[in-house]
Design a protein around this motif. Sequence first.
Motif, PDB file in Angstrom:
ATOM      1  N   TYR B 206       0.831  -1.202   0.000  1.00 19.60           N
ATOM      2  CA  TYR B 206       0.000   0.000   0.000  1.00 19.60           C
ATOM      3  C   TYR B 206       0.863   1.249   0.000  1.00 19.60           C
ATOM      4  O   TYR B 206       0.550   2.238  -0.653  1.00 19.60           O
ATOM      5  CB  TYR B 206      -0.922   0.006   1.218  1.00 19.60           C
ATOM      6  CG  TYR B 206      -2.016  -1.003   1.106  1.00 19.60           C
ATOM      7  CD1 TYR B 206      -3.057  -0.812   0.214  1.00 19.60           C
ATOM      8  CD2 TYR B 206      -2.014  -2.151   1.881  1.00 19.60           C
ATOM      9  CE1 TYR B 206      -4.070  -1.737   0.090  1.00 19.60           C
ATOM     10  CE2 TYR B 206      -3.021  -3.085   1.772  1.00 19.60           C
ATOM     11  CZ  TYR B 206      -4.042  -2.879   0.880  1.00 19.60           C
ATOM     12  OH  TYR B 206      -5.043  -3.806   0.762  1.00 19.60           O
ATOM     13  N   ALA B 209       2.088   1.825  -3.411  1.00 20.98           N
ATOM     14  CA  ALA B 209       1.011   2.337  -4.252  1.00 20.98           C
ATOM     15  C   ALA B 209       0.769   3.806  -3.963  1.00 20.98           C
ATOM     16  O   ALA B 209       0.529   4.608  -4.873  1.00 20.98           O
ATOM     17  CB  ALA B 209      -0.266   1.522  -4.027  1.00 20.98           C
ATOM     18  N   GLN B 210       0.842   4.144  -2.672  1.00 26.56           N
ATOM     19  CA  GLN B 210       0.616   5.533  -2.271  1.00 26.56           C
ATOM     20  C   GLN B 210       1.679   6.449  -2.875  1.00 26.56           C
ATOM     21  O   GLN B 210       1.376   7.522  -3.380  1.00 26.56           O
ATOM     22  CB  GLN B 210       0.667   5.623  -0.747  1.00 26.56           C
ATOM     23  CG  GLN B 210       0.135   6.929  -0.202  1.00 26.56           C
ATOM     24  CD  GLN B 210      -0.992   6.668   0.779  1.00 26.56           C
ATOM     25  OE1 GLN B 210      -0.975   5.672   1.491  1.00 26.56           O
ATOM     26  NE2 GLN B 210      -1.976   7.538   0.803  1.00 26.56           N
ATOM     27  N   ASP B 212       3.297   5.904  -5.513  1.00 23.08           N
ATOM     28  CA  ASP B 212       3.025   6.010  -6.942  1.00 23.08           C
ATOM     29  C   ASP B 212       1.813   6.889  -7.238  1.00 23.08           C
ATOM     30  O   ASP B 212       1.432   7.061  -8.388  1.00 23.08           O
ATOM     31  CB  ASP B 212       2.792   4.627  -7.562  1.00 23.08           C
ATOM     32  CG  ASP B 212       4.090   3.844  -7.649  1.00 23.08           C
ATOM     33  OD1 ASP B 212       5.144   4.484  -7.493  1.00 23.08           O
ATOM     34  OD2 ASP B 212       4.036   2.629  -7.852  1.00 23.08           O
ATOM     35  N   ALA B 214      -1.415   6.328  -6.177  1.00 17.71           N
ATOM     36  CA  ALA B 214      -2.676   5.616  -6.377  1.00 17.71           C
ATOM     37  C   ALA B 214      -3.729   6.111  -5.405  1.00 17.71           C
ATOM     38  O   ALA B 214      -3.454   6.280  -4.219  1.00 17.71           O
ATOM     39  CB  ALA B 214      -2.459   4.123  -6.197  1.00 17.71           C
ATOM     40  N   ARG B 215      -4.933   6.374  -5.909  1.00 17.56           N
ATOM     41  CA  ARG B 215      -6.027   6.780  -5.033  1.00 17.56           C
ATOM     42  C   ARG B 215      -6.645   5.541  -4.396  1.00 17.56           C
ATOM     43  O   ARG B 215      -6.317   4.423  -4.766  1.00 17.56           O
ATOM     44  CB  ARG B 215      -7.067   7.546  -5.841  1.00 17.56           C
ATOM     45  CG  ARG B 215      -6.503   8.828  -6.383  1.00 17.56           C
ATOM     46  CD  ARG B 215      -7.515   9.557  -7.247  1.00 17.56           C
ATOM     47  NE  ARG B 215      -7.180  10.975  -7.271  1.00 17.56           N
ATOM     48  CZ  ARG B 215      -7.575  11.849  -6.363  1.00 17.56           C
ATOM     49  NH1 ARG B 215      -8.339  11.430  -5.367  1.00 17.56           N
ATOM     50  NH2 ARG B 215      -7.238  13.104  -6.446  1.00 17.56           N
ATOM     51  N   GLN B 218      -8.045   2.996  -6.699  1.00 11.30           N
ATOM     52  CA  GLN B 218      -6.974   2.321  -7.442  1.00 11.30           C
ATOM     53  C   GLN B 218      -6.221   1.353  -6.554  1.00 11.30           C
ATOM     54  O   GLN B 218      -5.833   0.273  -6.995  1.00 11.30           O
ATOM     55  CB  GLN B 218      -6.011   3.357  -8.021  1.00 11.30           C
ATOM     56  CG  GLN B 218      -6.616   4.142  -9.157  1.00 11.30           C
ATOM     57  CD  GLN B 218      -5.740   5.295  -9.570  1.00 11.30           C
ATOM     58  OE1 GLN B 218      -5.204   6.011  -8.724  1.00 11.30           O
ATOM     59  NE2 GLN B 218      -5.578   5.469 -10.864  1.00 11.30           N
ATOM     60  N   ARG B 219      -6.012   1.736  -5.294  1.00 12.47           N
ATOM     61  CA  ARG B 219      -5.328   0.819  -4.371  1.00 12.47           C
ATOM     62  C   ARG B 219      -6.143  -0.455  -4.209  1.00 12.47           C
ATOM     63  O   ARG B 219      -5.606  -1.554  -4.151  1.00 12.47           O
ATOM     64  CB  ARG B 219      -5.111   1.497  -3.004  1.00 12.47           C
ATOM     65  CG  ARG B 219      -4.048   2.570  -3.016  1.00 12.47           C
ATOM     66  CD  ARG B 219      -3.523   2.825  -1.617  1.00 12.47           C
ATOM     67  NE  ARG B 219      -4.537   3.377  -0.717  1.00 12.47           N
ATOM     68  CZ  ARG B 219      -4.797   4.676  -0.603  1.00 12.47           C
ATOM     69  NH1 ARG B 219      -4.132   5.556  -1.325  1.00 12.47           N
ATOM     70  NH2 ARG B 219      -5.721   5.100   0.238  1.00 12.47           N
ATOM     71  N   ARG B 221      -8.277  -1.624  -6.460  1.00  8.56           N
ATOM     72  CA  ARG B 221      -8.314  -2.322  -7.750  1.00  8.56           C
ATOM     73  C   ARG B 221      -6.987  -3.042  -8.050  1.00  8.56           C
ATOM     74  O   ARG B 221      -6.982  -4.139  -8.576  1.00  8.56           O
ATOM     75  CB  ARG B 221      -8.635  -1.284  -8.845  1.00  8.56           C
ATOM     76  CG  ARG B 221      -8.443  -1.722 -10.282  1.00  8.56           C
ATOM     77  CD  ARG B 221      -9.543  -2.660 -10.725  1.00  8.56           C
ATOM     78  NE  ARG B 221      -9.305  -3.099 -12.078  1.00  8.56           N
ATOM     79  CZ  ARG B 221      -8.432  -4.034 -12.422  1.00  8.56           C
ATOM     80  NH1 ARG B 221      -7.676  -4.593 -11.508  1.00  8.56           N
ATOM     81  NH2 ARG B 221      -8.289  -4.404 -13.691  1.00  8.56           N
ATOM     82  N   TYR B 222      -5.865  -2.417  -7.693  1.00  8.90           N
ATOM     83  CA  TYR B 222      -4.580  -2.980  -8.094  1.00  8.90           C
ATOM     84  C   TYR B 222      -3.804  -3.668  -6.971  1.00  8.90           C
ATOM     85  O   TYR B 222      -2.833  -4.358  -7.234  1.00  8.90           O
ATOM     86  CB  TYR B 222      -3.716  -1.888  -8.743  1.00  8.90           C
ATOM     87  CG  TYR B 222      -4.311  -1.408 -10.042  1.00  8.90           C
ATOM     88  CD1 TYR B 222      -4.259  -2.224 -11.179  1.00  8.90           C
ATOM     89  CD2 TYR B 222      -4.950  -0.176 -10.139  1.00  8.90           C
ATOM     90  CE1 TYR B 222      -4.827  -1.814 -12.374  1.00  8.90           C
ATOM     91  CE2 TYR B 222      -5.521   0.243 -11.332  1.00  8.90           C
ATOM     92  CZ  TYR B 222      -5.461  -0.584 -12.445  1.00  8.90           C
ATOM     93  OH  TYR B 222      -6.027  -0.190 -13.625  1.00  8.90           O
ATOM     94  N   VAL B 223      -4.198  -3.443  -5.731  1.00 11.07           N
ATOM     95  CA  VAL B 223      -3.496  -4.131  -4.636  1.00 11.07           C
ATOM     96  C   VAL B 223      -4.424  -5.109  -3.916  1.00 11.07           C
ATOM     97  O   VAL B 223      -4.231  -6.317  -3.940  1.00 11.07           O
ATOM     98  CB  VAL B 223      -2.907  -3.124  -3.608  1.00 11.07           C
ATOM     99  CG1 VAL B 223      -2.198  -3.880  -2.496  1.00 11.07           C
ATOM    100  CG2 VAL B 223      -1.967  -2.151  -4.299  1.00 11.07           C
TER     101      VAL B 223
END
Lengths: 283, 309
Positions: B206, B209-210, B212, B214-215, B218-219, B221-223
């Motif tokens: 996470y 992702a943060q 990068d 990512a909202r 998105q976190r 959806r992708y994590v």
Amino acid sequence: MSLTLAQQKKRKITYSYLALVPFLIFFLFPLYWMLITSFKTDNEISSLRGVPLIIQSMPTLAHYKFILKETRFLIWFKNSFMISAVVTVLTMVVSVLGAYAISRLRFFGSRYFGVGIFCTYLVPPALLFIPFYKVVGLLGLLNTKWCLLFLYPTLTVPFCTWILIGYFAAIPRALDEAAFVDGATYIQMLTKVFLPVAAPGLIAATLFAFTVSWAQFLYPLAYIYRDDEKVLTNGIYTTLIKGDVYFWGELMGGALLASIPVVILFAFLMDYYVAGLTRGSIK
Amino acid sequence: MVTIRSMVNGRPAVSAKPRLSLLSRLRSRRWAAYWMILPLVVLIVGLVVYPFVYSVYLSFENKAETKFVGLQNYTKLLYYDTFWLVTGNSFRFTLTAVFFKATLGLILALILNNLPIGGQRLWRGVSLIPWVMPLALSSMGWWWIFEPTHSAINWILVQLGGSPKPWLSDPFWARVACIVTNIWYGTPFFMIMYLAGLKSIPESLYEAAQIDGARALQRFRYVTFPMLSKLIGITVMFSTIVTFANFDIVRILTRGGPRYTTHLFGTYAFNIGIEAGHLPRGSAVALFMVPVLGVAAFFILRNIARGEE
């Protein structure tokens, strides 16, 4: 981005609690409704006036008195308890020995055994109750509570064994090698090393066996028709539903009373149970 | 018990010939294993495998169980409209209930996962109550809730400006009632599995992702979702088996009625086998569940086996 990190976090928690509310209403409303119904007078239950979501007239214990005095509720309770307790003990003996052998003592086919056990767990009572009808009849156990003693382990043993295999397999081999070199027998290794270390797993399996036995409905409903031999689930279902319309107070009171032991067990031991349930599939 | 005791007492003298005794003890391991697993094998063969095989045999007999009639019980069922109604019901019930349980369970798990530890433990416990309570008993509560004139649901509907529904006496609403009860009962199970899964996702993912940018969505959806997908699969399949074979809810809410429109395989088999006394045909009905249970079990085992590699 004008909020600080702490503020953001606080807002997130507040929103989460708000989002939780509808779930809690959905989950708890039936219990609340059952509870207030069990304390309402028959007159109030049948009345169409006012707000039914609260108790409007004087609450009454009449339904509970009826359950305890006029029905065999206490006998069913005793039957449920005895059957569940004995089944739990049987289950634990069979499961502990089996899980220990499968997880530690290699033997022919031991690798496939775990999978086989799991498959039997997936065979539901709805599939087996018809052949069991014949088997129970042949053994002369139709209409007695004793038939449940050998039916329930088919539901409890596979899952308990499966849970315990997971717990035993996680025990470091160095432990049993040390015990082995010290001259411990396999039974000693089990009682002195495995059981203490896997105690959380034992608690989870025990709780599972007891609650599954307590909650079973299909088998007693299919095989036990005599009032004195019934357990709580089929006893309440077949007896508290009287001919007239307003049996709801008794029925709700009975269902709640019968649920209490299981709910109390969970209140104290839930963490073990959750751990036992989820560890198998999370890795 | 005698053998187990002699196994304990009869351990070789370790001090005299340590090497040989170690070897012989290793050899005795196999026998120890056989003895310990014996009760389990007896139970599974005697009380699961044998009844299952027996039920197949039984399903080939006539009603009086005096004559072998081959596949007649199965083929007769295929000509009954009721049987196809039951088949449709079972699939509709299972697919709808599992879909809602899986979705609501995920939402609930994500909500609970946001809470601080203390609140999380408490509300997780409270949310588990529907699943902890014996289903037969809580179904009686739902039965009363759906009572059309004196009970809660219709009163609330009317207060909210809706019209009362003929719960349990109209095929559509009776099916809805059974599914709602099943969702109530099963959502906590999904929640508890997902919550454990969420805890096992490493925080570093996470954080990465943060960084990068990512909202939240998105976190997820992708994590979150990819990390949970295997667990979701196992839980869904597992619940499919349990839901498909459900008996308690329909039996208590509707007894299969009105006019067979809510029967599932389990309750219909009970109706034919026990209540109408046609055990062989009841067996045949129950055995029609096997393909679905088998497919679900296969997927579970494949996933679990993969996880162990």
